[in-house]
Design an enzyme around this catalytic site. Structure first.
Site, PDB file in Angstrom:
ATOM      1  N   HIS A   1      51.637  42.862 -40.057  1.00  0.00           N
ATOM      2  CA  HIS A   1      53.218  42.908 -40.193  1.00  0.00           C
ATOM      3  C   HIS A   1      53.859  42.162 -40.862  1.00  0.00           C
ATOM      4  O   HIS A   1      55.019  42.194 -40.208  1.00  0.00           O
ATOM      5  CB  HIS A   1      53.308  42.916 -38.646  1.00  0.00           C
ATOM      6  CG  HIS A   1      52.695  44.075 -37.896  1.00  0.00           C
ATOM      7  ND1 HIS A   1      53.705  44.361 -37.109  1.00  0.00           N
ATOM      8  CD2 HIS A   1      51.476  43.880 -37.325  1.00  0.00           C
ATOM      9  CE1 HIS A   1      52.982  45.758 -36.162  1.00  0.00           C
ATOM     10  NE2 HIS A   1      52.198  45.022 -36.248  1.00  0.00           N
TER      11      HIS A   1
ATOM     12  N   LYS B   1      68.418  41.826 -32.073  1.00  0.00           N
ATOM     13  CA  LYS B   1      66.995  42.068 -33.038  1.00  0.00           C
ATOM     14  C   LYS B   1      67.017  40.948 -32.150  1.00  0.00           C
ATOM     15  O   LYS B   1      67.860  40.024 -32.501  1.00  0.00           O
ATOM     16  CB  LYS B   1      66.892  42.461 -34.400  1.00  0.00           C
ATOM     17  CG  LYS B   1      68.143  42.044 -34.800  1.00  0.00           C
ATOM     18  CD  LYS B   1      67.868  42.171 -36.686  1.00  0.00           C
ATOM     19  CE  LYS B   1      67.971  44.114 -36.781  1.00  0.00           C
ATOM     20  NZ  LYS B   1      67.068  44.471 -37.863  1.00  0.00           N
ATOM     21  N   ARG B   2      65.285  39.984 -32.398  1.00  0.00           N
ATOM     22  CA  ARG B   2      64.781  38.498 -32.490  1.00  0.00           C
ATOM     23  C   ARG B   2      66.334  37.830 -33.521  1.00  0.00           C
ATOM     24  O   ARG B   2      66.914  38.317 -34.533  1.00  0.00           O
ATOM     25  CB  ARG B   2      63.725  38.313 -33.188  1.00  0.00           C
ATOM     26  CG  ARG B   2      62.848  38.747 -32.093  1.00  0.00           C
ATOM     27  CD  ARG B   2      63.174  38.177 -30.620  1.00  0.00           C
ATOM     28  NE  ARG B   2      62.620  36.742 -31.129  1.00  0.00           N
ATOM     29  CZ  ARG B   2      61.798  36.184 -30.477  1.00  0.00           C
ATOM     30  NH1 ARG B   2      60.512  36.177 -29.490  1.00  0.00           N
ATOM     31  NH2 ARG B   2      61.306  34.152 -30.506  1.00  0.00           N
TER      32      ARG B   2
ATOM     33  N   LYS C   1      66.766  38.015 -40.893  1.00  0.00           N
ATOM     34  CA  LYS C   1      67.610  38.910 -40.466  1.00  0.00           C
ATOM     35  C   LYS C   1      69.104  39.262 -40.804  1.00  0.00           C
ATOM     36  O   LYS C   1      69.730  39.962 -40.189  1.00  0.00           O
ATOM     37  CB  LYS C   1      67.368  38.913 -39.309  1.00  0.00           C
ATOM     38  CG  LYS C   1      65.894  39.982 -38.948  1.00  0.00           C
ATOM     39  CD  LYS C   1      65.611  39.886 -37.059  1.00  0.00           C
ATOM     40  CE  LYS C   1      64.280  40.408 -37.094  1.00  0.00           C
ATOM     41  NZ  LYS C   1      64.161  41.683 -37.107  1.00  0.00           N
TER      42      LYS C   1
ATOM     43  N   THR D   1      61.756  48.693 -36.442  1.00  0.00           N
ATOM     44  CA  THR D   1      62.287  49.849 -35.399  1.00  0.00           C
ATOM     45  C   THR D   1      63.026  49.912 -34.623  1.00  0.00           C
ATOM     46  O   THR D   1      63.498  51.083 -34.491  1.00  0.00           O
ATOM     47  CB  THR D   1      60.633  50.299 -34.708  1.00  0.00           C
ATOM     48  OG1 THR D   1      61.236  48.491 -33.590  1.00  0.00           O
ATOM     49  CG2 THR D   1      59.483  50.352 -35.015  1.00  0.00           C
TER      50      THR D   1
ATOM     51  N   LYS E   1      65.652  53.584 -33.249  1.00  0.00           N
ATOM     52  CA  LYS E   1      66.104  53.344 -32.616  1.00  0.00           C
ATOM     53  C   LYS E   1      67.495  53.769 -32.597  1.00  0.00           C
ATOM     54  O   LYS E   1      67.907  54.932 -32.006  1.00  0.00           O
ATOM     55  CB  LYS E   1      65.814  52.750 -31.104  1.00  0.00           C
ATOM     56  CG  LYS E   1      64.535  52.247 -31.367  1.00  0.00           C
ATOM     57  CD  LYS E   1      64.513  50.802 -30.075  1.00  0.00           C
ATOM     58  CE  LYS E   1      62.976  50.613 -30.431  1.00  0.00           C
ATOM     59  NZ  LYS E   1      63.296  49.272 -30.433  1.00  0.00           N
TER      60      LYS E   1
HETATM   61  C1  LIG Z   1      62.429  47.325 -31.007  1.00  0.00           C
HETATM   62  C2  LIG Z   1      62.910  46.316 -30.363  1.00  0.00           C
HETATM   63  C3  LIG Z   1      63.256  44.887 -31.315  1.00  0.00           C
HETATM   64  C4  LIG Z   1      62.711  45.170 -32.761  1.00  0.00           C
HETATM   65  O1  LIG Z   1      64.087  45.389 -33.391  1.00  0.00           O
HETATM   66  P1  LIG Z   1      63.469  45.169 -35.339  1.00  0.00           P
HETATM   67  O2  LIG Z   1      65.433  45.586 -35.083  1.00  0.00           O
HETATM   68  O3  LIG Z   1      63.084  46.220 -35.424  1.00  0.00           O
HETATM   69  O4  LIG Z   1      63.575  43.797 -35.269  1.00  0.00           O
HETATM   70  C5  LIG Z   1      63.243  43.887 -30.328  1.00  0.00           C
HETATM   71  N1  LIG Z   1      63.199  43.660 -29.438  1.00  0.00           N
HETATM   72  C6  LIG Z   1      63.789  44.901 -28.408  1.00  0.00           C
HETATM   73  C7  LIG Z   1      63.673  44.698 -26.829  1.00  0.00           C
HETATM   74  C8  LIG Z   1      63.103  46.260 -28.765  1.00  0.00           C
HETATM   75  O5  LIG Z   1      63.253  47.101 -28.140  1.00  0.00           O
END
Ligand SMILES: *Cc1c(COP(=O)(O)O)cnc(C)c1O
Length: 808
Positions: free
Chosen positions: A353, A544-545, A550, A652, A656
Site C-alpha cells: 500500500h 482524508k487523513r 496529501k 479511494t 467515492k
Molecule cells: C475513503 C476513506 C478514506 C480514504 O481516503 P483517501 O482520500 O483515499 O485517502 C479514509 N477515511 C475514510 C473514513 C474513508 O471513508
C-alpha cells in the site's frame, strides 16, 4: 393485504416484540436508541439464518475459500447496509414511523465501528461487502479492538483526541462464539531435539472469536468477519484472587488483555513497538489455527492446504503469518520443510500500500527474538535458502543480496516485513496502475528482476452499496428511474447515463439532487462547527487523513491566495466557494496537527472578514470517519486529490467523490490517472508535476526558494503565514511549517506545483459559472465510474490471485 404490507406489518410486530424482549422497554416508551437496538435485533436474526445456510453450503461444496487478513476494518455503521441487503428498508422505515421517528434518525444512533485508520481499513470493509455480494466463500480476520480510531474534537483550533469506546453499550451486530478460542503464545526460548524444534514459550493468552456477519446484496449469501479478543487464560489469576489480592489479579489480567484494547492511530509508520508486534502475531496465530482446524475438518489432511485455502495479507501487518504457517506445518504437524514451503508460497498473496520506503514495516531482530524466538529462527532459515538461490541469479552482486535480504543489516539489525511477504507469497500487487508500475521500478525492483511474474496490479474500488445507494439516496432514486436499479450490483450500467447528458430535464433533476445534498452537508457543517455556508457556493472538498504528502497545506495556500485576491479585487465576478476540510492527524504527528490548526486560524480570519461575505468560506468538519464521509461525499462539487505525484498509492476517496458527481482537481497520481482515462481529459482538472518530473527534479536539485522569489502571490501568502497574520497572538506559530517549505527542502514540492494549481483553480471557477456545462461533466464522471466498483476489484483478485471463480 399485499405481500409488502404483510411484510411490513409483520416487521412492525417483530420490532415491538424485540423492544419488549431484548431491549426491555414498552413500545410507547421506546427512544430512538431503543428502536435502533430493536430493529438491529430483527435484522440480526435474519442474518443469522443466512449465515448458517452459507456456512453449510460452503462446507458441503468443499469450496476453496479466501481468508483476508487485515489489522484494520473501517466498517462504519451496519444498520442501513444490513436492512438494504435484507430488502427490508421500507418495512423498517414504516415500522419506526409508527413510533414517530424516521429511520434515518434511528440509524444515526448507532456508533461507527471504526476499527481502522483510513484508506487501508476502509478498503478492507469495501472488499468484505463485495466478497459477500459475489458469493465468494470468504472470511475476514482481524482484531476486536475495544477502542477503535480515536474521536477527534477541535478545541480552539487544535485537535484533541478522545478514546472511542464503541463497545461500551454493546453492539447488536456481533456474535460471540463462546466455543471458539485458541491459545496464542509468546516469548521463551527454543529447544532443539535433533531435527525437531520445540518452542518453550513463556506466556500464553487466549484468542476468543467474535463474528460480524457481512451481508451480500442481491444474494442470500453472507460473509464473516471474525475478530479476535485477547483474554487472560482462566487459570492464570486464580492464585491472586484466592488470596484476596484483587488488584494484583486485575493487573495480571490486564497485561494479557491489553493486546486487543486499542487500534494504533497511526497511518503508515510502526508505533507502539512491542505491543503492536504482539497484536500482529496475536490475530495471525489465532486465524491460522482457525483456518487449519476448518481445513482438517473438511479435508482430513494439510497436504492440499494451498488448493483449498488462499490467505491474503492486507499490507505487511499480518506478514508474520508466513513464519507462523511454516512453524505450525513443520513443528506441530511434522511436515518436511520443503513441502511446507511449497504450500506456504502457494497459499499467501500480499498487497502493498505504499511506495515510501520510510513507511515500510521493519522489526528489530532483538525484539523479534524476545517476543517470537522460533519465528525469528524460521525467518533466518527462509532467508538463508532464499539468498542462496538469489546469489545464483546474480553471482557476486552483494549489493543485490543485501537489498533482497529479509534482514536489514545496516545499523540495528531489523526484519523487513515487506521482503518476508514477497518471498512468502505467489502474488504481490499494488493498488493502482501507476503504483504497481512504480513498485517494480523502485522499491521492489530487485525482487521484480528475480520474479517478474510475481508482481501484478489490482486497482482499488469502492462498494456502490454504501457509497452511492446508501450515502446518496437522492441520486440513487434518480438513477433507478433513469437506468433501472441494476447498477447496485453491476456498476458498469452507469454508462447508460451518457445518453442523458444532453437531456435538459435529466440535468435539472441531477442538479436538484446535488443541491439538496449540499443543503444536507451545509446543515451538518453548521451543526458541527457553528459556521453557516450557502449551498449556492461551490463546495470544494478535501477529506482524508492529514498528511504532508496529501498536501492539505497546498490547498490552504490556494485559499489564502484567493482571500488576498478578493481583497485586492472585491468587485470582480468571484464564484462563491466553500473550502471544506476533514481528517484526523496521527496523535504524534506534529506537522499534521499544525496544519489542522492553520486551517482553523485562517478560517477564523476569512470567515469573520466582513469584506469577504459569501465569496469565500473555509471550514473544517471535525471527527472524519465513515458516517461523516457518507454526508460529505454526496454534497461535494469539487474533489481535491492533490498529493505529490508518485506518493498516493491509489486513493479511494477520489472514487467515492467522483461516483457522487464531484469533478476532480488532482495530480497525475494513484487512481486519479485511471479516473482521467475513464472520464476523459475534458472532464477532470489535472495539474502539476508528473511522477518522472518529480523524480528528475529531486535528482537535479530542487530549489523551492526560486518559486518563492519568482511568484509574487506565493511570496505574499507565505509571508502572511510566517509573519503571523493568521496567528497575531503568537506570530511565530507557523514558522516551522513555512521554514520546512523554504529552507527544509519542501519535500513534497508544494511550491513547485503552486502556480499550476492556482491557475487550474481559476479554470474550475470558469466552468462552474456555466452551470449546465458543469452538470454535464459531473454526469459524465458518474457514468464512467463503473470500473471503480470494488466488485470489479474483488472479481479480479479472485480470478487472478486467489484462483476462485465468481459470478462476476
Ligand atoms: C475513503 C476513506 C478514506 C480514504 O481516503 P483517501 O482520500 O483515499 O485517502 C479514509 N477515511 C475514510 C473514513 C474513508 O471513508
Amino acid at each position: 393485504m399485499s405481500t409488502t404490507s404483510t411484510a411490513s406489518a409483520s416487521l412492525r410486530a417483530a420490532i415491538d416484540e424485540q423492544l419488549l424482549k431484548t431491549v426491555g422497554v414498552s413500545a410507547q416508551d421506546a427512544t430512538q436508541t431503543d428502536l435502533m437496538k430493536a430493529v438491529a435485533q430483527v435484522a440480526r436474526a435474519q442474518l443469522s439464518q443466512r449465515w448458517v445456510e452459507t456456512q453449510a453450503h460452503d462446507r458441503s461444496s468443499q469450496a476453496r475459500r479466501v481468508y483476508y487478513l487485515s489489522m484494520e476494518f473501517l466498517i462504519g455503521r451496519t444498520m442501513s447496509n444490513a436492512l438494504a441487503a435484507l430488502g427490508i428498508t421500507d418495512a423498517a422505515a414504516k415500522g419506526v414511523s409508527e413510533h414517530a421517528h424516521t429511520l434515518e434518525e434511528v440509524c444515526d444512533r448507532e456508533p461507527d465501528a471504526a476499527l481502522g485508520n483510513g484508506g487501508l481499513g476502509r478498503l478492507a470493509a469495501c472488499f468484505l461487502d463485495s466478497m459477500a455480494t459475489l458469493d465468494l466463500p470468504s472470511f475476514g480476520y482481524g482484531i476486536r479492538y475495544e477502542y477503535g480510531m480515536f474521536a477527534q474534537d477541535i478545541v480552539r483550533g487544535t485537535q484533541v483526541e478522545y478514546p472511542d469506546p464503541w463497545l461500551a453499550d454493546g453492539t447488536p451486530w456481533e456474535f460471540p462464539r463462546a466455543d471458539i478460542s485458541f491459545p496464542v503464545r509468546f516469548g521463551g526460548w527454543v529447544e532443539h531435539l535433533g531435527e525437531r524444534a520445540v518452542w518453550r514459550h513463556s506466556a500464553e493468552v487466549a484468542a476468543k472469536a467474535y463474528d460480524m456477519v457481512i451481508p451480500g446484496h442481491a444474494t442470500d449469501k453472507v460473509s464473516t468477519l471474525r475478530l479476535w479478543k485477547a483474554v487472560a487464560p482462566a487459570h492464570l489469576d486464580l492464585a491472586a484472587f484466592n488470596t484476596g489480592d484483587y488488584g494484583r489479579a486485575a493487573q495480571v489480567k490486564n497485561e494479557f488483555e491489553n493486546i486487543s484494547w486499542v487500534l494504533y492511530p497511526n497511518d503508515s509508520t510502526p508505533a507502539g513497538r512491542e505491543l503492536r508486534l504482539r497484536q500482529e502475531y496475536f490475530f495471525v496465530a489465532a486465524s491460522v489455527q482457525d483456518i487449519l482446524q476448518r481445513h482438517i475438518l473438511e479435508h482430513g489432511t494439510l497436504a492440499n492446504l494451498h488448493e483449498k485455502v488462499a490467505m491474503h495479507l492486507n499490507d505487511t501487518h499480518p506478514a508474520i503469518a508466513v513464519a507462523e504457517l511454516m512453524r505450525v506445518l513443520c513443528d506441530e504437524h511434522s511436515m518436511p520443510w520443503a513441502q511446507a514451503w511449497e504450500i506456504c508460497k502457494n497459499t499467501f498473496s500480499y498487497t502493498n500500500h505504499t511506495l515510501m520506503p520510510e513507511a515500510l514495516e521493519t522489526w528489530p531482530v532483538a525484539l523479534m527474538q524476545h517476543v517470537l524466538p522460533r519465528h525469528l529462527e524460521i525467518i533466518f532459515r527462509i532467508n538463508a535458502e532464499f539468498l542462496e538461490m538469489a546469489a545464483k541469479f546474480r553471482p557476486g552482486d552483494n549489493g543485490f543480496l543485501a537489498r533482497l535480504s529479509l534482514i536489514d543489516e545496516a545499523g540495528e539489525r531489523r526484519v523487513r516485513m515487506a521482503n518476508l511477504s514477497i518471498v512468502g507469497s505467489h502474488k504481490v500487487n499494488g493498488v493502482s496502475a501507476l503504483h504497481s508500475d512504480l513498485l517494480v521500478e523502485t522499491i521492489f525492483a530487485d525482487f521484480a528482476a528475480l520474479w517478474p511474474d510475481r508482481f501484478t496490479n489490482m486497482t482499488n474500488g469502492v462498494t456502490p452499496r454504501r457509497w452511492l445507494s446508501q450515502a446518496n439516496p437522492g441520486l440513487a432514486s434518480l438513477l433507478d428511474e433513469t437506468i433501472g436499479s441494476e447498477w447496485r450490483i453491476k456498476l458498469d450500467k452507469l454508462k447508460l447515463l451518457e445518453s442523458k447528458v444532453d437531456d435538459a430535464a435529466f440535468r435539472d433533476a441531477f442538479k436538484a439532487v446535488k443541491r439538496s445534498n449540499k443543503a444536507r452537508l451545509a446543515a451538518h457543517i453548521e451543526r458541527s462547527t457553528g459556521i453557516k455556508v450557502s449551498p449556492d457556493s461551490l463546495f470544494d472538498v478535501q477529506v482524508k487523513r492529514i498528511h504532508e504528502y496529501k498536501r492539505q497545506l497546498l490547498n490552504v495556500l490556494h485559499v489564502i491566495t484567493r482571500y488576498q485576491d478578493i481583497l485586492a479585487n472585491p468587485n470582480a465576478d468571484w464564484v462563491p466557494r466553500v473550502t471544506i476540510f476533514a481528517g484526523k492527524a496521527a496523535s504524534s504527528y506534529v506537522a499534521a496537527k499544525s496544519i489542522i490548526r492553520l486551517i482553523h486560524d485562517v478560517g477564523s480570519v476569512i470567515n469573520n472578514d466582513p469584506r469577504i461575505g459569501d465569496k469565500l468560506k473555509l471550514v473544517f468538519i471535525p471527527n472524519y470517519g465513515v458516517s461523516v464521509a457518507e454526508i460529505i461525499m454526496p454534497g461535494a462539487d469539487l474533489s481535491e486529490q492533490i498529493s505529490t505525484a508518485g506518493t498516493e498509492a491509489s486513493g479511494t476517496g477520489n472514487m467515492k467523490l467522483a461516483l457522487n458527481g464531484a469533478l476532480t482537481i488532482g495530480t497525475d497520481d494513484g487512481a486519479n490517472i485511471e479516473i482521467r482515462q475513464n472520464v476523459g481529459d475534458d472532464n477532470i482538472f489535472i495539474f502539476g508535476l508528473r511522477t518522472p518530473e518529480v523524480l528528475a527534479l529531486k535528482r537535479g536539485g530542487y530549489q523551492p526558494m526560486r518559486h518563492y522569489e519568482g511568484n509574487r502571490s506565493l511570496k505574499a501568502v507565505l509571508d502572511a503565514i510566517s509573519g503571523g497574520q493568521f496567528s497575531p497572538e503568537e506570530p511565530g506559530r507557523y514558522r516551522p511549517l513555512v521554514d520546512a517549505l523554504l529552507w527544509g527542502g519542501d519535500h513534497y514540492m508544494l511550491l513547485a506545483d503552486y502556480e499550476s494549481y492556482v491557475a487550474t483553480q481559476a479554470k474550475v471557477d470558469s466552468l462552474y459559472r456555466q452551470s449546465d456545462e458543469w452538470a454535464k461533466r459531473a454526469i459524465i464522471n458518474v457514468a464512467n465510474m463503473g470500473v471503480f466498483s470494488s466488485d470489479r476489484t474483488i472479481a479480479q483478485y479472485a480470478k487472478e490471485i486467489w484462483g476462485i471463480p465468481t459470478k462476476a
